[in-house]
Scaffold this motif. Structure first.
Motif, PDB file in Angstrom:
ATOM      1  N   ARG A 214      23.475  43.979  24.305  1.00  0.00           N
ATOM      2  CA  ARG A 214      23.566  42.606  24.810  1.00  0.00           C
ATOM      3  C   ARG A 214      23.933  42.593  26.295  1.00  0.00           C
ATOM      4  O   ARG A 214      23.379  41.813  27.075  1.00  0.00           O
ATOM      5  N   ALA A 217      20.878  43.640  28.308  1.00  0.00           N
ATOM      6  CA  ALA A 217      19.842  42.612  28.247  1.00  0.00           C
ATOM      7  C   ALA A 217      20.207  41.406  29.102  1.00  0.00           C
ATOM      8  O   ALA A 217      19.337  40.795  29.742  1.00  0.00           O
ATOM      9  N   ASP A 218      21.495  41.043  29.143  1.00  0.00           N
ATOM     10  CA  ASP A 218      21.931  39.921  29.975  1.00  0.00           C
ATOM     11  C   ASP A 218      21.663  40.188  31.454  1.00  0.00           C
ATOM     12  O   ASP A 218      21.351  39.262  32.218  1.00  0.00           O
ATOM     13  N   VAL A 221      17.563  40.237  31.942  1.00  0.00           N
ATOM     14  CA  VAL A 221      16.874  38.956  31.831  1.00  0.00           C
ATOM     15  C   VAL A 221      16.926  38.169  33.136  1.00  0.00           C
ATOM     16  O   VAL A 221      16.105  37.267  33.368  1.00  0.00           O
ATOM     17  N   GLU A 262      18.314  39.475  18.360  1.00  0.00           N
ATOM     18  CA  GLU A 262      18.518  38.511  19.444  1.00  0.00           C
ATOM     19  C   GLU A 262      17.661  38.871  20.661  1.00  0.00           C
ATOM     20  O   GLU A 262      17.038  38.005  21.282  1.00  0.00           O
ATOM     21  N   ILE A 263      17.649  40.162  21.007  1.00  0.00           N
ATOM     22  CA  ILE A 263      16.932  40.597  22.207  1.00  0.00           C
ATOM     23  C   ILE A 263      15.427  40.438  22.030  1.00  0.00           C
ATOM     24  O   ILE A 263      14.718  40.053  22.972  1.00  0.00           O
ATOM     25  N   LYS A 265      13.922  38.175  20.622  1.00  0.00           N
ATOM     26  CA  LYS A 265      13.565  36.768  20.787  1.00  0.00           C
ATOM     27  C   LYS A 265      13.652  36.318  22.244  1.00  0.00           C
ATOM     28  O   LYS A 265      13.217  35.209  22.565  1.00  0.00           O
ATOM     29  N   ARG A 266      14.224  37.160  23.098  1.00  0.00           N
ATOM     30  CA  ARG A 266      14.365  36.767  24.502  1.00  0.00           C
ATOM     31  C   ARG A 266      13.043  36.964  25.228  1.00  0.00           C
ATOM     32  O   ARG A 266      12.370  37.980  25.062  1.00  0.00           O
ATOM     33  N   GLU A 267      12.681  36.013  26.025  1.00  0.00           N
ATOM     34  CA  GLU A 267      11.374  36.007  26.671  1.00  0.00           C
ATOM     35  C   GLU A 267      11.177  37.219  27.560  1.00  0.00           C
ATOM     36  O   GLU A 267      12.019  37.528  28.403  1.00  0.00           O
ATOM     37  N   ILE A 269      11.378  40.405  27.269  1.00  0.00           N
ATOM     38  CA  ILE A 269      12.099  41.674  27.147  1.00  0.00           C
ATOM     39  C   ILE A 269      11.495  42.483  25.997  1.00  0.00           C
ATOM     40  O   ILE A 269      11.423  42.021  24.860  1.00  0.00           O
TER      41      ILE A 269
END
Length: 316
Positions: A214, A217-218, A221, A262-263, A265-267, A269
């Motif tokens: 997380r 990824a933060d 993004v 979660e990751i 679903k992130r645009e 990535i």
């Protein structure tokens, strides 16, 4: 006579087995509680968690009183040999990368390295190849970051001490302090002192993969490049002995699976797992396997240049 000899061998084996069990009990606590399916992931405290530049790790170890605590043996004797292996792997990687195509269009690539104790033996070669890849990507206009993750101390460190002082409440959540390490950042390449710091075996502790994923990824993004890849290098499932003993054996694993969901679903990535003598296909939809002596370059590059067709595997 023969019966006597066999009896002696039997009891010798029993004694050896009991000694081995005792050593394992000292080295790794057994989970004291059953998994609690309804338990929501949490941390007991984040007071001791850190985000730190790699070059500042030696000062942190000195301040924590853990400098020189090496899982691989004699710290001072190892360091020169490890640096030599790292430099050789970097040079070899640079020479090999001329054979490969860079990502088109350029991408934002985050390389996230598991810095757990079990990585001690092969880490110098991994670091050498990772640095070669990061420099190659930068040369070809991709944006690159290299991060690592570990914990402060073994078996909970300062967090577990606080938990014990508080009366050891049940199912406390994560019982260790995290260290998120920036080796090189997007737009800010790391220097030799950052890479050299990772050659120290006294930084290698335990691994809480879900929160590390997380965190990386933060940061990833925020990059403007449409094509974003999170490449995780790992040699095992998430483990922190203090946390698992107090929360059940699946506590960290379940959170890693949730983090991956979660990751995904992130645009933009794309998460990619590269297992080092360990299959990570159950965690990552795109994954590769590097067996001992195999090439990290050959496992990673197909995902970067778009030629991967499922999993990749390289052997020695």
């Amino acid at each position: 006579m023969l019966n006597g000899a066999l009896t002696g061998i039997f009891w010798g084996a029993v004694i050896l087995f009991l000694w081995w069990l005792g050593r394992r009990a000292q080295a790794r606590p057994v989970s004291a509680v059953a998994d609690w399916p309804e338990q929501v992931y949490s941390s007991y405290t984040e007071e001791f968690d850190l985000e730190i530049r790699a070059r500042d790790l030696p000062a942190l170890l000195d301040a924590d009183g853990t400098a020189g605590e090496s899982p691989s043996g004699d710290f001072e004797r190892d360091i020169d040999r490890r640096r030599e292996a790292y430099l050789a792997a970097r040079a070899h990687g640079i020479s090999r990368l001329v054979e490969f195509r860079p990502p088109k269009p350029p991408a934002s690539v985050c390389l996230l390295i598991d810095l757990s104790g079990s990585m001690a033996k092969r880490l110098p070669e991994v670091l050498g190849e990772v640095r070669a890849i990061s420099e190659w990507l930068t040369k070809h206009e991709s944006n690159v970051a290299v991060y690592g993750f570990t914990t402060r101390g073994w078996r909970g460190g300062p967090v577990r001490k606080n938990w014990l002082a508080d009366g050891s409440p049940e199912y406390p959540g994560r019982l260790c302090a995290l260290v998120h390490i920036v080796v090189s950042d997007f737009g800010s390449p790391g220097g030799d002192d950052d890479w050299d710091a990772l050659l120290r075996t006294d930084i290698l502790r335990e691994n809480v993969d879900g929160e590390a994923l997380r965190w990386a990824a933060d940061r990833l993004v925020q990059e403007r490049t449409p094509n974003k890849m999170l490449v995780v290098l790992s040699d095992g499932a998430p483990v922190d002995d203090a946390t698992l003993a107090a929360n059940g054996n699946s506590f960290l694993f379940k959170d890693m699976v949730e983090a991956m969901s979660e990751i995904e679903k992130r645009e933009h990535i794309t998460p990619i797992g590269i297992g080092l003598d360990y299959r990570v296909s159950e965690f990552y939809p795109q994954s590769g396997l590097v067996e001992e002596g195999g090439s990290l370059l050959q496992a990673i590059i197909p995902f970067l240049d778009g030629t991967a067709t499922g999993g990749t595997r390289t052997e020695g």
